[in-house]
Design an enzyme around this catalytic site. Structure first.
Site, PDB file in Angstrom:
ATOM      1  N   SER A 103      -9.949   2.005   2.452  1.00  0.00           N
ATOM      2  CA  SER A 103      -9.166   2.466   2.206  1.00  0.00           C
ATOM      3  C   SER A 103      -8.027   2.130   1.750  1.00  0.00           C
ATOM      4  CB  SER A 103      -7.711   3.963   3.062  1.00  0.00           C
ATOM      5  OG  SER A 103      -7.039   3.002   3.641  1.00  0.00           O
TER       6      SER A 103
ATOM      7  N   LYS B  75       0.974  -1.155  -0.312  1.00  0.00           N
ATOM      8  CA  LYS B  75      -0.330  -0.115   0.028  1.00  0.00           C
ATOM      9  C   LYS B  75       0.696   1.572  -0.079  1.00  0.00           C
ATOM     10  CE  LYS B  75      -3.934   1.993   2.742  1.00  0.00           C
ATOM     11  NZ  LYS B  75      -5.006   2.465   3.601  1.00  0.00           N
TER      12      LYS B  75
ATOM     13  N   SER C 217      -9.919  -0.239   7.626  1.00  0.00           N
ATOM     14  CA  SER C 217      -9.483   0.076   5.715  1.00  0.00           C
ATOM     15  C   SER C 217      -8.823  -0.947   5.736  1.00  0.00           C
ATOM     16  CB  SER C 217      -8.317   1.235   5.982  1.00  0.00           C
ATOM     17  OG  SER C 217      -9.203   2.939   5.505  1.00  0.00           O
TER      18      SER C 217
END
Length: 493
Positions: A161, A78, A185
Site C-alpha cells: 500500500s 505516508k 506494504s
C-alpha cells in the site's frame, strides 16, 4: 555538486555537516522535485511552507551545534501517520479534512532528530491493497512507467500500500519516506520501484498515531534508496513508547554501524517452499544469483523448510480483515471525518460508511465481519490463529539452522494499472512471499537486485530473527553492493 535531490540521505547528511549547502537549499530542491512529480499523483497533501519552516529551524540548530541524526533531511510521510494540524486521510473519503490535534510517535521521533516533512503521500485506502489503486484520491503511477509524464504508453503500478512513498523516493523527490507494512506494504512496493524498504520486528516502532488496519500485523518502517539510508532512518523511527502496549522496551542500536560488509560464516537459509507454481524463470534465476553473491562474500547457504508457508496467505486474509472490521468500526460519522445525515442514527451510520469507504475496504470489512460472526469464529478466525502459530514455529525452527533467510520479494515485476483489478485473488497473490513475515512478527527487507525482461526492477527479500535487524541490514548491504543496481526509472524529478 549536482542536483541536491540526487544525493543519498547519507551523502546529504555529510554535505550538510560540511556546510556545502543548507537545509533550506536541500529542502527547496526537493520541493521543486515534488512539484515535478505531480502527474504521478504520489502526494495527497504537499506542505512546502511547513517544510521550509522546519528546514530554517534545522539550519538554526546546526549553527548552534545541535544537529540531530537526521538534521535537515527532507522526507515524505505516508498519509496513514497522524501529523498535527496537517490533513491525515488514510487515502479514504471518510477521513477527508481530518486534521489530527496530535502527532504520531514515529513522526515525532523523526522531527525530534531533525527531519523535514515535505508532505503526506498517497496509499491504498486504509493501506488495503498491493498496487495503490484503491485510494480515494486516485491511482499512483510509478516513475518506471514508459513515456512522458501524463502521456504514458503504459501506466505501471508502484506497488502498495505504500505506493506514494515508493514512487516519491524512486523519483528522487524525497530522500526517504515512512511506510507501513501489514502484509508486505513496504517491501513489495520497494521491490517494484527499485528502492530499499525495511519492515522492522513487530514492536520495534510504535503504532501510536498510525491509522490502524490490522493491529497485530501493522508495523512502520523506512523506505529509501540505499540500505545505509534505511538504517539511518530506522534508528530515528524506533524506540519504546508507553502509549503503545505492543511497543518493546529495549535499546535502539546504531543500525548503520552494523553495516561492516563482513558476512563471513553467516548462514543464509533458502526455503524450498518459496518456489511457487507459475513463478517466472527470471525470479528464480535472480534468487539463485543472490545466493551466489552472498556465497562469494563468505556466507554459507543452507536449505531450510517452512512447511506451513502455503497456508500463510489464506490465514492472513482471515486475520487481517477480521482486525480491520473491528478497527474501522470507529468511523461512524459522529466524531470526526465524513458525516452523511440520515433519518435516524442507524441511517447516519449506514449512509456515512457506504459513502465514505471504497470498494476494497468494504470488501475486507465484510470478510472480517463474516469470519468473526457467531458460528464461523471457530471455523475461520480461530483456525487462522492456530495456523499463524505454526508459521511462527516454522521460522523458529529454521533460525536454529540459519542466521538470515533469502527469498524473492514478489512473484513478478510490477504490472500495469488495470491489468489485475478485476480479480482480487490475483491482487492478493502479490503478497505471497511477504505475508509470512508479518504473521510471525519478524523483520524483513527488500533490496533492489536486478531488472526483469520488461526492464522493471526486481527485489530480493531478507528475513531476520526477531529484533536482529542489524544482521539483516548487514547482509542487505552486501547484497546491495554485489547487485550493483544503478538503473534509474524513466522519470527522475
Amino acid at each position: 555538486m549536482g542536483a541536491l535531490n540526487r544525493l543519498t540521505m547519507a551523502e546529504a547528511i555529510d554535505g550538510l555537516a560540511r556546510k556545502e549547502f543548507t537545509a533550506v537549499e536541500l529542502t527547496e530542491a526537493h520541493i521543486k522535485a515534488t512539484e515535478a512529480l505531480r502527474p504521478f499523483n504520489a502526494y495527497i497533501t504537499e506542505t512546502p511552507e511547513v517544510a521550509l519552516a522546519m528546514a530554517k529551524a534545522s539550519d538554526e540548530r546546526r549553527a548552534k551545534g545541535g544537529a540531530g541524526p537526521m538534521e535537515g533531511i527532507p522526507i515524505a510521510v505516508k498519509d496513514l501517520f497522524c501529523t498535527k494540524d496537517v490533513q491525515t486521510t488514510a487515502a479514504s473519503h471518510i477521513l477527508g479534512g481530518f486534521k489530527p490535534p496530535y502527532e504520531s510517535t514515529v513522526t515525532s521521533n523523526l522531527w525530534r532528530d531533525g527531519a523535514v516533512m515535505l508532505g503526506k503521500v498517497n496509499l491504498d485506502e486504509f493501506a488495503m491493497g498491493s498496487a495503490n489503486i484503491t485510494s480515494h484520491h486516485g491511482d499512483v503511477v510509478s516513475p518506471w512507467s514508459p513515456g512522458e509524464p501524463g502521456n504514458w504508453s503504459r501506466r505501471i503500478v508502484p506497488g502498495g500500500s505504500s505506493g506514494g512513498s515508493a514512487a516519491t523516493v524512486a523519483a528522487r523527490a524525497a530522500l526517504g519516506a515512512t511506510g507501513t507494512d501489514t502484509g508486505g506494504s513496504i517491501r513489495q512496493p520497494a521491490g517494484f520501484t527499485g528502492i530499499v524498504g525495511v519492515k522492522p520486528t513487530y514492536g520495534r516502532c510504535s503504532r501510536w498515531g498510525i491509522v490502524a488496519f490490522a493491529s497485530s500485523l501493522d508495523q512502520a518502517g523506512p523506505m529509501a534508496r540505499t540500505v545505509k539510508d534505511t538504517a539511518i532512518m530506522l534508528r530515528s523511527m524506533c524506540g519504546f513508547d508507553p502509549k503503545d502496549s505492543t511497543s518493546v522496551d529495549m535499546p535502539v542500536p546504531d543500525f548503520a554501524a552494523a553495516l561492516t560488509g563482513d558476512i563471513r560464516g553467516l548462514r543464509v537459509g533458502i526455503p524450498k517452499e518459496y518456489r511457487v507454481d507459475g513463478m517466472p524463470a527470471e525470479i528464480e534465476a535472480l534468487w539463485q544469483k543472490g545466493v551466489e553473491w552472498l556465497k562469494a562474500a563468505g556466507a554459507v547457504p543452507v536449505d531450510i523448510s517452512l512447511p506451513h508457508t502455503k497456508y500463510a496467505l489464506p490465514a492472513y486474509y482471515i486475520v487481517a480483515p477480521a482486525e480491520a472490521s473491528s478497527n474501522l468500526a470507529r468511523y461512524d460519522g459522529v466524531r470526526f471525518g465524513l458525516r452523511v445525515e440520515g433519518g435516524n442514527l442507524k441511517e447516519l451510520y449506514e449512509n456515512t460508511r457506504g459513502a465514505g469507504f471504497g470498494k476494497e475496504v468494504r470488501r475486507r470489512i465484510l470478510i472480517g465481519t463474516y469470519v468473526l460472526s457467531a458460528g464461523y469464529y471457530d471455523a475461520y478466525y480461530l483456525q487462522a490463529q492456530k495456523v499463524r502459530t505454526r508459521i511462527k514455529w516454522d521460522f523458529d525452527q529454521a533460525f536454529q539452522l540459519c542466521d538470515v533467510i533469502l527469498t524473492p520479494t514478489a512473484p513478478s515485476t510490477a504490472f500495469g494499472i488495470g491489468e489485475k483489478m478485476d480479480d482480487p485473488i490475483q491482487m492478493y497473490l502479490n503478497d505471497v512471499f511477504t505475508v509470512p513475515v508479518n504473521l510471525a512478527g519478524l523483520p524483513g527487507m527488500s533490496v533492489p537486485a536486478g531488472v526483469g525482461a520488461d526492464g522493471l526492477p526486481l527485489g530480493l527479500q531478507l528475513i531476520g530473527r526477531p529484533f536482529d535487524e542489524e544482521t539483516m541490514l548487514k547482509v542487505g548491504a552486501v547484497l546491495e553492493q554485489a547487485a550493483g543496481f544503478k538503473t534509474e526509472p524513466p522519470f527522475v524529478a
